[in-house]
Motif scaffolding. Structure first.
Motif, short mmCIF file in Angstrom:
data_model
loop_
_atom_site.label_atom_id
_atom_site.label_comp_id
_atom_site.label_asym_id
_atom_site.label_seq_id
_atom_site.Cartn_x
_atom_site.Cartn_y
_atom_site.Cartn_z
N ILE A 1 -18.86 -3.30 4.01
CA ILE A 1 -19.98 -3.80 4.83
C ILE A 1 -21.23 -2.93 4.55
N LEU B 1 -21.93 -1.20 2.01
CA LEU B 1 -22.44 -1.38 0.64
C LEU B 1 -23.02 -2.78 0.40
N ARG B 2 -23.12 -3.57 1.46
CA ARG B 2 -23.78 -4.88 1.37
C ARG B 2 -22.92 -5.99 0.74
N PHE B 3 -21.61 -5.79 0.76
CA PHE B 3 -20.76 -6.91 0.36
C PHE B 3 -20.93 -7.99 1.43
N PRO B 4 -20.90 -9.27 1.04
CA PRO B 4 -20.88 -10.30 2.08
C PRO B 4 -19.71 -10.02 3.04
N ILE B 5 -19.93 -10.26 4.33
CA ILE B 5 -18.91 -9.89 5.33
C ILE B 5 -17.59 -10.62 5.04
N PHE C 1 -16.39 -11.54 2.17
CA PHE C 1 -15.69 -10.92 1.04
C PHE C 1 -15.20 -9.51 1.40
#
Lengths: 166, 424
Positions: free
Chosen positions: B13, B15-19, B21
């Motif tokens: 989260i 690191l800006r991964f889509p939630i 994924f």
């Protein structure tokens, strides 16, 4: 690869539209039958769910292409360009790995579905289960397409691009 | 092992991964380490989304988008401006009133902030309102939307609990209205204090014209609610009736919709729905792992071990949900935390419908809680103001929302009165 992604995109777009119209039609039949006919057919809910799963499978990849998946970018925006590029590459790489594995196991899941049949319409459950295969495959294709952009830009002589900024 | 799952999820989260994924990747790592067959991933994804009531989500999204293609946002804003524009701070009041009316059409706070904010924030700045104040009003008022029915988040909460969607829709009506009125009250107070502008009073004819312009859209909300509450339709059927209705209105009344355009709206709406369904599917897997690892029991015994007092427990839950709501998307937070916390709430005798409203209100308030609240960021982006300024301007609105939250928490009747009246 570019042409392949384009054809997949076309197929997913039409798959989404047709299956969406499919589930909308099934529910409208259900409403009409319940309100105006003596008995409502039992198959409408099952058929609507089938179309819905297929529609979601087809549109999941298109959603990735359009950047529909919500993320939290508070920390990302505070990173330097270099780190942003590295993180963005890692995200796309791990997404591709996730959906590559998802697709492989979705094949197994779909094959399992041949042994079962749906309660009302008696179609093999492999058909709705294939919605997961489509979902995994479409997300994998767009994740790989995003990854490819890093390398194609590098090959052209410039630094690896961040597809989030393209 | 559960630590590995939660830490991976948190890192993804951050690191800006889509939630969606992030949930999938943390589950994948957990399953790999545990040696669980990975076929469970597509299986749980499928069982998570193969739920009939979830078909109402694309339905409501499509209906809202079809209506918006008829220029509905501008029409609602114009109508509200005719209604309250002559009062001091009229444009700010119209902003909040529009969010309350828009609630029935959109159903998500972030889209309310973006769509209403893109019209209202520049207009308010132009009239001399403080830009940070304009952003704070827009962000705060957009949280009213998902509490007033119909609401996508309420449908998710109903799916998770097995409660009636109709009851949950009704349960949110009074708290949502109370929140909206409280924000109107504070905005009026500030507007008088700062002598913000007011417009000339609109004629009855202008008000009538504005009403006619928005009437068809507002009627859609009435049809949805009456259909569900009156037992005429299930929520899924109501959403599809709304799609059909929005198509007819868009083509024949607003005359801005063509079949080709409607197809584009269908496609866009399905993309939004798919992103939610992938989230729901992975959250189903995540929840399955949490249950097999007995996390709900652990959390429940920890909280109840600290106190068994109903109000202390609710206070702890409120604090946790507001904190989570500041950085996590509402539906993701609902999917992950709601089943765990519901168990705790039920243990201290809280009604599940009451708890659903409390949980949703908390998560909405989280969206405007500095420094991370997502709606603050969206509004600050539109107003081109720093997040610090918007956060400062938003603090009094946050305080007002917290007072409403306290009332809704302490007075279950606010949530339970309407469901009891219409659906017992």
């Amino acid at each position: 690869m570019k042409r392949f992604v384009k054809y997949v995109g076309m197929a997913m777009k039409w798959g989404t539209l047709l299956s969406t119209l499919g589930f909308v039609a099934c529910i409208l039949i259900q409403i009409f039958a319940r309100l105006f006919l003596p008995t409502a057919p039992s198959w409408t809910e099952e058929a609507a769910r089938l179309f819905f799963v297929i529609a979601i499978g087809c549109s999941a990849g298109l959603a990735l292409r359009s950047g529909e998946y919500v993320n939290f970018d508070f920390f990302y925006r505070r990173m330097s360009d270099g780190w942003q590029r590295r993180v963005a590459f890692s995200i796309d790489l791990l997404t591709a790995i996730l959906f590559a594995l998802f697709t492989v196991y979705a094949v197994q899941f779909t094959i399992m579905g041949w042994a079962e049949s749906s309660p009302s319409l008696k179609f093999p459950m492999a058909i709705p289960f294939a919605g997961m295969l489509i979902l995994g495959f479409s997300l994998l294709v767009y994740a790989v397409a995003r990854l490819r952009k890093y390398f194609t830009t590098t090959a052209a002589g410039s630094r690896a691009a961040n597809p989030n900024k393209l | 092992m559960i630590g590995l799952l939660l830490i991976t999820f948190a890192v993804c989260i951050i690191l800006r991964f889509p939630i969606a994924f992030s949930l999938g990747l943390s589950c994948l790592l957990f399953l790999l380490v545990e040696g669980t067959p990975l076929i469970v991933i597509p299986m749980k994804m499928y069982s998570g989304i193969d739920v009939f009531v979830l078909l109402s989500i694309p339905g409501f999204i499509m209906a809202g988008n079809l209506m918006n293609h008829g220029g509905l946002t501008e029409k609602i804003i114009a109508f509200c401006n005719h209604l309250v524009g002559h009062i001091r701070g009229g444009l700010a009041l119209a902003n909040i009133a529009a969010s309350m009316l828009f609630a029935g059409i959109s159903g998500t706070a972030i889209s309310d902030t973006a769509s209403i904010g893109s019209v209202m924030i520049p207009a308010m700045k132009k009239e001399g309102y403080d830009a940070a104040f304009a952003c704070a009003v827009t962000a705060s008022s957009s949280t009213v939307g998902p509490i007033i029915p119909p609401s996508v988040s309420m449908i998710i909460a109903a799916t998770l609990t097995g409660l009636s969607v109709g009851k949950l829709f009704l349960a949110g009506a009074i708290p949502g209205f109370l929140l909206g009125v409280s924000l109107l009250g504070y905005t009026y107070y500030i507007s008088r204090k700062r002598q913000y502008p007011k417009h000339a009073r609109s004629s009855l004819r202008q008000v009538g014209r504005g009403f006619i312009d928005t009437f068809w859209a507002l009627l859609m909300t009435v049809i949805i609610l009456y259909g569900i509450i009156g037992g005429l339709f299930t929520p899924t059927e109501a959403s599809i009736v709304a799609v059909l209705y929005a198509l007819v209105i868009g083509i024949f009344v607003y005359q801005k919709l063509t079949v080709r355009r409607a197809m584009v709206v269908f496609l866009d709406s399905m993309k939004t729905s798919a992103s939610l369904m992938v989230l729901i599917g992975f959250a189903n897997l995540f929840g399955y792992i949490l249950i097999t690892e007995q996390l709900p029991q652990i959390v429940s015994s920890q909280i109840l071990g600290f106190s068994e007092n109903r109000y202390v427990v609710l206070l702890l839950i409120n604090l946790l949900l507001i904190f989570v709501g500041t950085f996590m998307e509402t539906i993701a937070a609902l999917l992950i935390l709601f089943p765990i916390l519901l168990k705790v709430a039920l243990a201290v005798g809280v009604d599940p419908i009451h708890f659903s409203v409390i949980a949703l209100l908390n998560l909405m308030i989280g969206l405007t809680t500095p420094p991370l609240g997502v709606c603050l960021f969206v509004a600050a982006g539109i107003g081109k103001v720093s997040i610090g300024e918007v956060s400062r301007a938003g603090l009094p609105f946050l305080a007002v929302s917290l007072v409403v939250l306290a009332l809704v928490t302490l007075l279950p009747e606010l949530s339970l009165f309407l469901p009891g009246l219409f659906l017992e």
